[in-house]
Design an enzyme around this catalytic site. Structure first.
Site, short mmCIF file in Angstrom:
data_model
loop_
_atom_site.label_atom_id
_atom_site.label_comp_id
_atom_site.label_asym_id
_atom_site.label_seq_id
_atom_site.Cartn_x
_atom_site.Cartn_y
_atom_site.Cartn_z
N ASP A 280 -9.40 -8.03 -64.67
CA ASP A 280 -8.54 -7.41 -65.67
C ASP A 280 -8.80 -5.91 -65.80
O ASP A 280 -8.22 -5.24 -66.66
CB ASP A 280 -8.71 -8.09 -67.03
N ASP B 224 -16.28 -7.59 -62.29
CA ASP B 224 -15.03 -7.91 -62.98
C ASP B 224 -14.45 -9.21 -62.43
O ASP B 224 -13.53 -9.22 -61.63
CB ASP B 224 -14.05 -6.75 -62.79
N GLY C 113 -37.71 -24.02 -62.96
CA GLY C 113 -38.64 -24.97 -63.57
C GLY C 113 -39.83 -25.29 -62.71
O GLY C 113 -40.20 -24.53 -61.81
N GLU D 279 -58.32 -12.07 -55.75
CA GLU D 279 -57.11 -12.12 -56.57
C GLU D 279 -55.97 -12.77 -55.80
O GLU D 279 -55.19 -13.56 -56.35
CB GLU D 279 -56.73 -10.71 -57.02
N ASP E 270 -27.71 -23.80 -47.62
CA ASP E 270 -29.00 -23.09 -47.74
C ASP E 270 -30.05 -23.73 -46.83
O ASP E 270 -31.19 -23.95 -47.24
CB ASP E 270 -29.47 -23.09 -49.19
N GLY F 192 -40.55 -23.06 -59.35
CA GLY F 192 -39.40 -22.34 -58.83
C GLY F 192 -38.72 -21.52 -59.90
O GLY F 192 -39.25 -21.33 -60.99
N GLU F 193 -37.51 -21.04 -59.58
CA GLU F 193 -36.79 -20.16 -60.49
C GLU F 193 -36.46 -20.84 -61.81
O GLU F 193 -36.53 -20.23 -62.87
CB GLU F 193 -35.49 -19.70 -59.81
#
EC number: 2.7.11.1
Length: 530
Positions: free
Chosen positions: A408, A404, A66, A451, A178, A63-64
């Site tokens: 600020d 931001d 690990g 492939e 999710d 996954g993203e």
């Protein structure tokens, strides 16, 4: 997560309100061991040396953040799954808080037959390791497609299980945020195997009446109030309603060619019950979907009300007549294409590395002409022009507003890094090209069947030529038996934006989208939120 006495995300939000800048512990300036300090993610791990108790085996998934491995307890020979989260992949303080919170939620959830069990946690210098119950039965849609004969009765059984998980979460003050088919696996390959929720990475603790504004989740399953940035636990019922709709017809209820289009469809909340197979679906099933997908969260059913609905109550007596080959084929296509996109997204995520953020920070220095460590919207616009990136003034304002965080009127270097990937995507598709190159091993300029089969070896049953051929058939629009870059790019950009390569960038992207929808009048912000 470690200390969960406050509300979900309160640590980050409180510090942001005070103008406190949370460091990125793995930025080039900080590094893994800055001034001799180590990044500690978990408050009370079981231990530090996982290999003293467990032997890590083959890779089960990636996954993203690990890799998940097959994991054997040395003393007993018992088999588990180990999710190893690499610290170098946790690029922001929000990523770190997500991991802490996920572990704390899994620790606090009581044992439930449909929720994966967290056994132990370990943390060393390089990774956090979560030892969990092993689920070897495959994904929800894959099981449905493999069965061939698919009915309302089967859908009722699945959705009842999902809602029971939602009810358990809500009862213990957890909002999942999710819910989607990919986050449910079967415990084993037996016909009677339990369906289990496996991922709580975006879940948060909540209190009754508490509202949240962080945009998270997956586009198809996102409730309208998430886009309005004022939501509570009702969003889980919406997501489950989307799953039910897909289970009964094979496609999502709110769909478009772009994420902006998907968002607008969600906000309109018009449900199509006309196309096949809806004429043969029972009125009770359609009634439940309408009540789960009510655009007003106050009028949406609760988990208990869903379980009390006649269609669920009489689930064992629901129609056992097949919904038809069309639905099964759609589900198969939806599942298979998700796998290909997911694999490509992993490749893209791997390229969003520390090296890339280093380059982004160099760009920031160029833009910071006043040398004060922060830039104005004017400096941002001029800097983008100098870099040859053409961005309309309205979009620059949206990016500024989204980035931001402390309001600020300036972007500091960390805020700039958070939005820069989106800025770059406005100019080119370089990450998408990298993903295509990953598949195109022989550099022919095409993705060929061999492939594709090799690239998806971990994600699909490659003994079935049917799966790989289904992808080629769908993506290969000119029918030459292979996938060109243009065909690949079209596939990746259809329905859901390929740019959601990382969780944080996805949050930023939808924040920008939400602001844009507010500007064009598509939605209104509903009150103050946390």
């Amino acid at each position: 997560m470690g200390n969960c006495c406050g509300t979900a995300g309160s640590l980050i939000q409180d510090k942001q309100k005070k103008g406190f800048k949370l460091p990125n512990p793995f930025s080039n300036e900080y590094g893994n061991h800055h001034d001799g300090l180590k990044l500690i993610v978990l408050k009370e791990p079981t231990g530090h040396e996982i290999k003293q108790k467990y032997k890590l085996g083959r890779e089960l998934g990636r996954g993203e953040f690990g890799v998940t491995y097959l994991c054997t307890e040395i003393e007993t020979g018992e088999i588990f799954a180990c999710k190893s989260i690499l610290k170098k992949k946790l690029k922001t303080s929000i990523d770190i808080e997500d991991v802490k919170r996920e572990v704390e939620i899994m620790r606090q959830m009581p044992e439930h037959p449909n929720i994966v069990t967290l056994k132990e946690t370990y943390e060393d210098d390089k990774a956090v390791h979560l030892v969990m119950e092993l689920c070897e039965g495959g994904e929800l849609f894959d099981r449905i497609v493999a069965r061939g004969h698919y009915t309302e009765r089967a859908a009722a059984s699945v959705i009842k299980t999902i809602i029971e998980v939602v009810q358990m979460c809500h009862k213990h003050g957890v909002m999942h945020r999710d819910l989607k088919p990919e986050n449910f696996l079967f415990a084993n390959k037996k016909e009677t195997a339990s369906l289990k929720a496996i991922d709580f990475g975006l879940s948060v603790f909540f209190k009754p009446g508490e509202r949240f504004n962080e945009i998270v989740g997956s586009p198809y399953y996102m409730a309208p109030e998430v886009l309005r940035r004022s939501y509570g636990q009702e969003i889980d019922i919406w997501s489950a309603g989307v799953i039910l709709y897909i289970l009964l017809c094979g496609v999502p209820p709110f769909w478009a060619e772009t994420e902006h289009g998907v968002a607008k469809a969600i906000l309109k909340s018009v449900i199509d019950f006309k196309r096949d197979p809806w004429p043969k679906v029972s009125d009770n099933a359609k009634d439940l979907i309408k009540k789960m997908l009510h655009p007003d969260p106050r009028r949406r059913l609760t988990a208990q009300q869903v379980l009390d609905h006649p269609w669920i109550q009489n689930g064992k007596n629901a129609s056992n007549v097949s919904l038809g080959e069309t639905v099964r084929a759609r589900l198969k296509q939806f599942s298979v294409m998700n796998k290909l996109k997911k694999r490509a997204l992993r490749v893209i995520a791997e390229h969003l590395s520390v090296e890339e953020t280093s380059c982004i920070k160099e760009r920031f220095q160029v833009m910071d002409t006043s040398n004060r460590g922060k830039i104005t919207i004017t400096e941002l616009g001029i800097g983008l022009q100098k870099l040859g990136i053409v961005v309309p003034q309205d979009d620059i304002q949206i990016l500024m507003d989204a980035g931001d965080v402390d309001k600020d009127g300036y972007l500091d270097v960390n805020e700039f890094v958070a939005i820069s990937v989106h800025i770059r995507k406005l100019g080119n598709d370089e990450h998408l090209k990298k993903a295509f190159t990953f598949f195109d091993k022989n550099k022919s300029g095409y993705i060929e069947i061999e492939e594709l089969r090799d690239a998806l070896a971990d994600d699909v049953d490659t003994t079935s030529e049917e799966v790989v051929e289904a992808i080629i058939l769908d993506v290969d629009t000119n029918k030459d038996g292979k996938i060109s870059y243009d065909e690949f790019a079209t596939m990746m950009k259809t329905g859901t934006d390929w740019r959601k390569a990382s969780r944080q960038y996805s949050r930023d992207l939808f924040k920008c989208l939400s602001l844009k929808l507010m500007q064009d009048g598509s939605l209104q912000s509903n009150g103050d939120t946390k």
